[in-house]
Design a protein around this motif. Structure first.
Motif, PDB file in Angstrom:
ATOM      1  N   ASP A  63     100.568 -16.965  32.067  1.00 45.88           N
ATOM      2  CA  ASP A  63      99.783 -18.088  31.566  1.00 45.88           C
ATOM      3  C   ASP A  63     100.737 -19.107  30.959  1.00 45.88           C
ATOM      4  O   ASP A  63     101.281 -18.888  29.886  1.00 45.88           O
ATOM      5  N   TYR A  72      91.116 -20.113  34.478  1.00 43.48           N
ATOM      6  CA  TYR A  72      90.669 -19.306  33.336  1.00 43.48           C
ATOM      7  C   TYR A  72      89.283 -18.721  33.601  1.00 43.48           C
ATOM      8  O   TYR A  72      89.006 -17.567  33.239  1.00 43.48           O
ATOM      9  N   ASP A  73      88.407 -19.495  34.236  1.00 39.45           N
ATOM     10  CA  ASP A  73      87.070 -18.995  34.560  1.00 39.45           C
ATOM     11  C   ASP A  73      87.153 -17.803  35.514  1.00 39.45           C
ATOM     12  O   ASP A  73      86.468 -16.792  35.322  1.00 39.45           O
ATOM     13  N   PHE A  75      89.752 -15.858  35.902  1.00 36.02           N
ATOM     14  CA  PHE A  75      90.372 -14.786  35.115  1.00 36.02           C
ATOM     15  C   PHE A  75      89.302 -13.990  34.377  1.00 36.02           C
ATOM     16  O   PHE A  75      89.222 -12.759  34.491  1.00 36.02           O
ATOM     17  N   HIS A  76      88.443 -14.683  33.658  1.00 38.95           N
ATOM     18  CA  HIS A  76      87.410 -13.994  32.867  1.00 38.95           C
ATOM     19  C   HIS A  76      86.359 -13.334  33.760  1.00 38.95           C
ATOM     20  O   HIS A  76      85.894 -12.232  33.446  1.00 38.95           O
ATOM     21  N   SER A  77      86.015 -13.967  34.868  1.00 28.95           N
ATOM     22  CA  SER A  77      85.066 -13.355  35.808  1.00 28.95           C
ATOM     23  C   SER A  77      85.632 -12.069  36.398  1.00 28.95           C
ATOM     24  O   SER A  77      84.908 -11.086  36.578  1.00 28.95           O
ATOM     25  N   ILE A  79      87.911 -10.059  35.021  1.00 25.65           N
ATOM     26  CA  ILE A  79      87.895  -9.040  33.961  1.00 25.65           C
ATOM     27  C   ILE A  79      86.496  -8.442  33.824  1.00 25.65           C
ATOM     28  O   ILE A  79      86.336  -7.220  33.752  1.00 25.65           O
ATOM     29  N   ASN A  80      85.488  -9.298  33.811  1.00 25.57           N
ATOM     30  CA  ASN A  80      84.111  -8.823  33.645  1.00 25.57           C
ATOM     31  C   ASN A  80      83.632  -8.002  34.843  1.00 25.57           C
ATOM     32  O   ASN A  80      82.967  -6.985  34.672  1.00 25.57           O
ATOM     33  N   ASP A  85      91.847  -4.554  32.235  1.00 27.60           N
ATOM     34  CA  ASP A  85      92.659  -5.012  31.118  1.00 27.60           C
ATOM     35  C   ASP A  85      93.884  -5.684  31.737  1.00 27.60           C
ATOM     36  O   ASP A  85      94.869  -5.020  32.051  1.00 27.60           O
TER      37      ASP A  85
END
Length: 94
Positions: A63, A72-73, A75-77, A79-80, A85
């Motif tokens: 990053d 970033y969106d 990335f978070h999607s 992970i979810n 991790d």
């Protein structure tokens, strides 16, 4: 045949990524595999394949602090969806 020789054979004779990962799983464990992702389309495919075969394969990203919001969106999607991790490395701001 050593694991390295078997891996070389898998890579040279097999163009199917799913079969390659099945072979890789047979000759190693996930602690020997680490994946770097930039969350591009091709990396999302690889992440999915890795998760399908090695659900605890370490994944990391870089990053720079200058990524697009869409990155970033994603990335978070990711992970979810996969409950991963993902380790983040960032440059020293100094």
């Amino acid at each position: 045949m050593s694991n390295l020789e078997e891996l070389e054979q898998l890579v040279s004779y097999n163009s199917n990524p799913d079969d390659l990962l099945k072979g890789l799983k047979r000759i190693t464990d996930s602690s020997d595999i680490t994946f770097s992702t930039s969350f591009g389309a091709e990396d999302q495919v690889i992440t999915h394949l890795l998760y399908s075969h090695f659900n605890n394969c370490p994944i990391f990203t870089l990053d720079t602090g200058r990524l697009f919001q869409e990155t970033y969106d994603t990335f978070h999607s990711t992970i979810n969806k996969y409950k991963l991790d993902i380790e983040v490395f960032s440059p020293n701001a100094d």
